[in-house]
Design a protein around this motif. Sequence first.
Motif, PDB file in Angstrom:
ATOM      1  N   ASN A 126       0.934  -1.248  -0.145  1.00  0.00           N
ATOM      2  CA  ASN A 126       0.152   0.143   0.038  1.00  0.00           C
ATOM      3  C   ASN A 126       0.940   1.236   0.073  1.00  0.00           C
ATOM      4  O   ASN A 126       0.153   2.413   0.066  1.00  0.00           O
ATOM      5  CB  ASN A 126      -1.220  -0.007   1.277  1.00  0.00           C
TER       6      ASN A 126
ATOM      7  N   GLN B  66       2.056   4.228  -1.631  1.00  0.00           N
ATOM      8  CA  GLN B  66       1.333   5.051  -2.578  1.00  0.00           C
ATOM      9  C   GLN B  66       2.582   5.435  -3.730  1.00  0.00           C
ATOM     10  O   GLN B  66       2.313   5.413  -4.981  1.00  0.00           O
ATOM     11  CB  GLN B  66       0.485   5.987  -2.187  1.00  0.00           C
TER      12      GLN B  66
ATOM     13  N   THR C  42      -6.804  -2.196  -5.373  1.00  0.00           N
ATOM     14  CA  THR C  42      -8.065  -1.989  -4.660  1.00  0.00           C
ATOM     15  C   THR C  42      -7.688  -1.259  -3.466  1.00  0.00           C
ATOM     16  O   THR C  42      -6.859  -1.628  -2.933  1.00  0.00           O
ATOM     17  CB  THR C  42      -8.492  -3.593  -4.110  1.00  0.00           C
ATOM     18  N   SER C  43      -8.298   0.104  -3.386  1.00  0.00           N
ATOM     19  CA  SER C  43      -7.678   0.852  -2.169  1.00  0.00           C
ATOM     20  C   SER C  43      -7.580   0.134  -0.780  1.00  0.00           C
ATOM     21  O   SER C  43      -8.444  -0.564  -0.575  1.00  0.00           O
ATOM     22  CB  SER C  43      -8.798   2.070  -2.129  1.00  0.00           C
ATOM     23  N   PRO C  44      -6.457   0.429  -0.469  1.00  0.00           N
ATOM     24  CA  PRO C  44      -5.285   1.190  -0.744  1.00  0.00           C
ATOM     25  C   PRO C  44      -3.907   0.154  -1.337  1.00  0.00           C
ATOM     26  O   PRO C  44      -2.969   0.608  -1.207  1.00  0.00           O
ATOM     27  CB  PRO C  44      -4.670   1.773   0.554  1.00  0.00           C
TER      28      PRO C  44
END
Length: 164
Positions: free
Chosen positions: A87, A89, A117-119
Amino acid sequence: MRKLLFVISLLGMAVVMMQAQVADTSIVQYLERSVGAGKVKIIQDARLSSRLARANANGTVSALPNNKIVSSYITVSGYRIQVFSDNNQRKSKDEANYKAQLIRNLDPTIETYVSFTSPFWRLRVGDFRTYEEANTKLRELKQAFPSFAKEMRIVRESVRVPQY
């Protein structure tokens, strides 16, 4: 009155004949036809061509003449190997794509799926119907990539299976 009926029936037959010509081709072939002095050339992935192919009278999808794909795919419950999930970013997407390229270089026949699929960014590979098939490939991948073998695991997911 007879002349009018004759002209209308003649026009109807012309429309039916034009529709029959268009029905024998895909939308891509229809767009690539030569009209006047110009010619349009469309370059596309073979998987997209199979999606655009017209169904035969018996309901099966036939390939376009310039493609080698003759089957369609169905979605069933199966297994994939999750190779990466993170995750962060800033670097997760690049790392997932990098690992997908490494796996494609090792085995060009295996499908790779990078998803968000967040995050989390995830990399999953393969379309296996049974757990045993997935486990065999998992062992091969762990031997080939020991640096990220600890992250690899088998997950249950909907997979694409060729339909003949």
